[in-house]
Design a protein around this motif. Sequence first.
Motif, PDB file in Angstrom:
ATOM      1  N   ARG A  14       0.839  -1.190   0.000  1.00 26.34           N
ATOM      2  CA  ARG A  14       0.000   0.000   0.000  1.00 26.34           C
ATOM      3  C   ARG A  14       0.880   1.248   0.000  1.00 26.34           C
ATOM      4  O   ARG A  14       1.905   1.280   0.658  1.00 26.34           O
ATOM      5  N   SER A  15       0.434   2.259  -0.736  1.00 26.97           N
ATOM      6  CA  SER A  15       1.213   3.489  -0.816  1.00 26.97           C
ATOM      7  C   SER A  15       0.689   4.564   0.114  1.00 26.97           C
ATOM      8  O   SER A  15       1.270   5.626   0.214  1.00 26.97           O
ATOM      9  N   PHE A  16      -0.426   4.302   0.780  1.00 28.86           N
ATOM     10  CA  PHE A  16      -0.942   5.218   1.783  1.00 28.86           C
ATOM     11  C   PHE A  16      -1.894   4.452   2.695  1.00 28.86           C
ATOM     12  O   PHE A  16      -2.188   3.278   2.453  1.00 28.86           O
ATOM     13  N   SER A  17      -2.337   5.096   3.763  1.00 29.03           N
ATOM     14  CA  SER A  17      -3.188   4.409   4.735  1.00 29.03           C
ATOM     15  C   SER A  17      -4.424   5.232   5.048  1.00 29.03           C
ATOM     16  O   SER A  17      -4.409   6.467   4.970  1.00 29.03           O
ATOM     17  N   VAL A 134     -17.643  15.321   2.053  1.00 27.87           N
ATOM     18  CA  VAL A 134     -17.232  14.648   3.297  1.00 27.87           C
ATOM     19  C   VAL A 134     -17.520  13.157   3.190  1.00 27.87           C
ATOM     20  O   VAL A 134     -16.717  12.313   3.617  1.00 27.87           O
ATOM     21  N   GLY A 135     -18.651  12.816   2.591  1.00 29.70           N
ATOM     22  CA  GLY A 135     -18.981  11.410   2.379  1.00 29.70           C
ATOM     23  C   GLY A 135     -17.966  10.709   1.485  1.00 29.70           C
ATOM     24  O   GLY A 135     -17.609   9.547   1.726  1.00 29.70           O
ATOM     25  N   GLN A 136     -17.486  11.404   0.445  1.00 31.96           N
ATOM     26  CA  GLN A 136     -16.456  10.825  -0.424  1.00 31.96           C
ATOM     27  C   GLN A 136     -15.182  10.522   0.357  1.00 31.96           C
ATOM     28  O   GLN A 136     -14.542   9.481   0.145  1.00 31.96           O
ATOM     29  N   ILE A 137     -14.823  11.431   1.244  1.00 33.02           N
ATOM     30  CA  ILE A 137     -13.633  11.204   2.069  1.00 33.02           C
ATOM     31  C   ILE A 137     -13.845  10.010   2.987  1.00 33.02           C
ATOM     32  O   ILE A 137     -12.984   9.128   3.104  1.00 33.02           O
ATOM     33  N   ASP A 142     -13.556   2.248   2.701  1.00 29.70           N
ATOM     34  CA  ASP A 142     -14.306   1.054   2.304  1.00 29.70           C
ATOM     35  C   ASP A 142     -13.872   0.454   0.968  1.00 29.70           C
ATOM     36  O   ASP A 142     -14.304  -0.633   0.605  1.00 29.70           O
ATOM     37  N   TYR A 143     -13.013   1.161   0.223  1.00 32.57           N
ATOM     38  CA  TYR A 143     -12.642   0.693  -1.118  1.00 32.57           C
ATOM     39  C   TYR A 143     -11.486  -0.298  -1.071  1.00 32.57           C
ATOM     40  O   TYR A 143     -10.678  -0.303  -0.139  1.00 32.57           O
ATOM     41  N   THR A 147      -9.087   0.834  -6.200  1.00 26.35           N
ATOM     42  CA  THR A 147     -10.130   1.858  -6.287  1.00 26.35           C
ATOM     43  C   THR A 147      -9.790   3.053  -5.410  1.00 26.35           C
ATOM     44  O   THR A 147     -10.043   4.207  -5.780  1.00 26.35           O
ATOM     45  N   ARG A 148      -9.176   2.786  -4.284  1.00 26.92           N
ATOM     46  CA  ARG A 148      -8.832   3.852  -3.342  1.00 26.92           C
ATOM     47  C   ARG A 148      -7.886   4.874  -3.959  1.00 26.92           C
ATOM     48  O   ARG A 148      -7.949   6.057  -3.646  1.00 26.92           O
TER      49      ARG A 148
END
Length: 289
Positions: A14-17, A134-137, A142-143, A147-148
């Motif tokens: 993973r490249s981010f968390s 905010v919902g998108q963030i 969950d992705y 997709t993330r």
Amino acid sequence: MKLHLLNRASVSDRSFSVNHNLYPNFLRVWHYHPEIELVVILKSSGTRFIGDNIEKFQEGEVVLIGKNVPHMWLNDEVYFQPDSKLEAEALAIHFTRDFLGKGFFDIPEMKQISDLLNRANRGIKFNTLSTDLVGQIMNLKDYDTTTRVYKTIEVLVALSKQENYQLLSSTSFVNAFQKADNSRMDKIYAYVFENFNDGISASDVAKMTGMNKSAFSRFFKKTHKKSFTRYLNEIKVGYACRLLLENKESITSIAYLSGFNNISNFNRQFKIIHGLAPSAYLKYHSSND
């Protein structure tokens, strides 16, 4: 308040968390890390420290913090009481600027995001994000990993288009922290943030660093492009703003709690820094709640 470097190295695939945190209170650690951080505060209140900015925070705020910018969310004392049933909840996203490859955000097509990340070096508080954004963030948690990646780019693009935001830390603090002898500046920042409301002076800080007052004053002004007295007053006034917005103390009490030894000097320094008196500042923010 010792400054800590936190190691948030991602796992190899993973490249981010993305972390959804729920605790009785947030970690009381003044820290920095090489990852950029996007935070959504879902529950709790207290004081936010980003660089040399000190302000009250509450649930619902969204903040983007650049690489190696010192920060901390310090919950109100009630969160640390043994019988407290309160909770501190936040979504925190961490990524390096080159998580999509070195230079990715430097190509012309990514200029909007690049500018956003540059502004984040001072810390950005977004004031009026839509519920959808905010919902998108929030949905990033969950992705699946692939997709993330592109959903994160969509979020950054949307944030880059926001016009109602506040830059938090001063440019001089960020530049000083990133370019100076960090071992010495770490000691200075830690001492000031721990003792700013106890009547400290340039002489006290100079003694703590093992320098004479004149040498310290020259060193600080060369590093920060401002005098230590001005810097200290900005910290104290920032803390006073937080107390004013809490509206639990009189202006006179806030002056002394913030480290000023008389109300006239408090009013004078507040007006120099904010352009209006404490009472006018409180009235303005109360009318905009």
